[in-house]
Motif scaffolding. Structure first.
Motif, PDB file in Angstrom:
ATOM      1  N   SER A   1      66.278  34.118  32.956  1.00 19.91           N
ATOM      2  CA  SER A   1      65.629  35.078  32.078  1.00 19.91           C
ATOM      3  C   SER A   1      65.541  36.406  32.817  1.00 19.91           C
TER       4      SER A   1
ATOM      5  N   THR B   1      58.904  40.038  25.463  1.00 20.74           N
ATOM      6  CA  THR B   1      58.763  38.761  24.760  1.00 20.74           C
ATOM      7  C   THR B   1      57.436  38.052  25.007  1.00 20.74           C
TER       8      THR B   1
ATOM      9  N   ARG C   1      58.566  39.654  30.927  1.00 21.73           N
ATOM     10  CA  ARG C   1      59.788  38.957  30.499  1.00 21.73           C
ATOM     11  C   ARG C   1      60.366  39.706  29.315  1.00 21.73           C
TER      12      ARG C   1
ATOM     13  N   ASN D   1      64.108  40.318  26.736  1.00 20.18           N
ATOM     14  CA  ASN D   1      65.413  39.879  26.258  1.00 20.18           C
ATOM     15  C   ASN D   1      66.239  41.111  25.959  1.00 20.18           C
TER      16      ASN D   1
ATOM     17  N   HIS E   1      68.289  43.337  23.677  1.00 17.67           N
ATOM     18  CA  HIS E   1      68.039  43.489  22.248  1.00 17.67           C
ATOM     19  C   HIS E   1      68.737  44.748  21.763  1.00 17.67           C
TER      20      HIS E   1
END
Length: 122
Positions: free
Chosen positions: A71, A102, A115, A117, A119
């Motif tokens: 991650s 997130t 954390r 992602n 996008h």
């Protein structure tokens, strides 16, 4: 001297590793020209120092030997408010990457870890 004072003193050493900057975008309510209420994406903070790192941990699930459990984590200063779900634009010179937070940030006296992602938002 307590542990939080010691960790806070490490803040400048951690900030020295921040090699990028990021902007925070959130949906803010506004009034449209026709008088209706709406939301539009707006920058709420600009040029905050940061670092993006990959957290790669081996899978501990039985039968999941080659499962990719990596991650992305964005590190930044402890005083930056990054709401869950906000859009983040990380830039280094002319290179830009878009992320979305997130989870609730993990805050420490010296820094915070968020954390994210990758996008693609407009």
């Amino acid at each position: 001297m307590d542990i939080n004072s010691i960790l806070a003193a490490a803040g400048p050493a951690i900030a020295w590793t921040f090699d990028k900057e990021f902007d925070i975008y959130e949906y803010v309510e506004h009034t449209k020209p026709n008088g209706a209420n709406g939301k539009q994406l707006q920058a709420t903070r600009l040029n905050e120092p940061c670092r993006v790192s990959i957290d790669k941990r081996p899978s501990s699930l039985k039968g999941e030997g080659n499962l990719d459990t990596s991650s992305l984590i964005l590190f930044c200063g402890p005083g930056v408010d990054v709401p869950i779900g906000s859009k983040l634009m990380v830039h280094n010179g002319t290179h830009q990457e878009k992320f979305q937070s997130t989870e609730k940030p993990m805050k420490y006296p010296s820094h915070q870890e968020i954390r994210v992602n990758k996008h693609e938002w407009v």
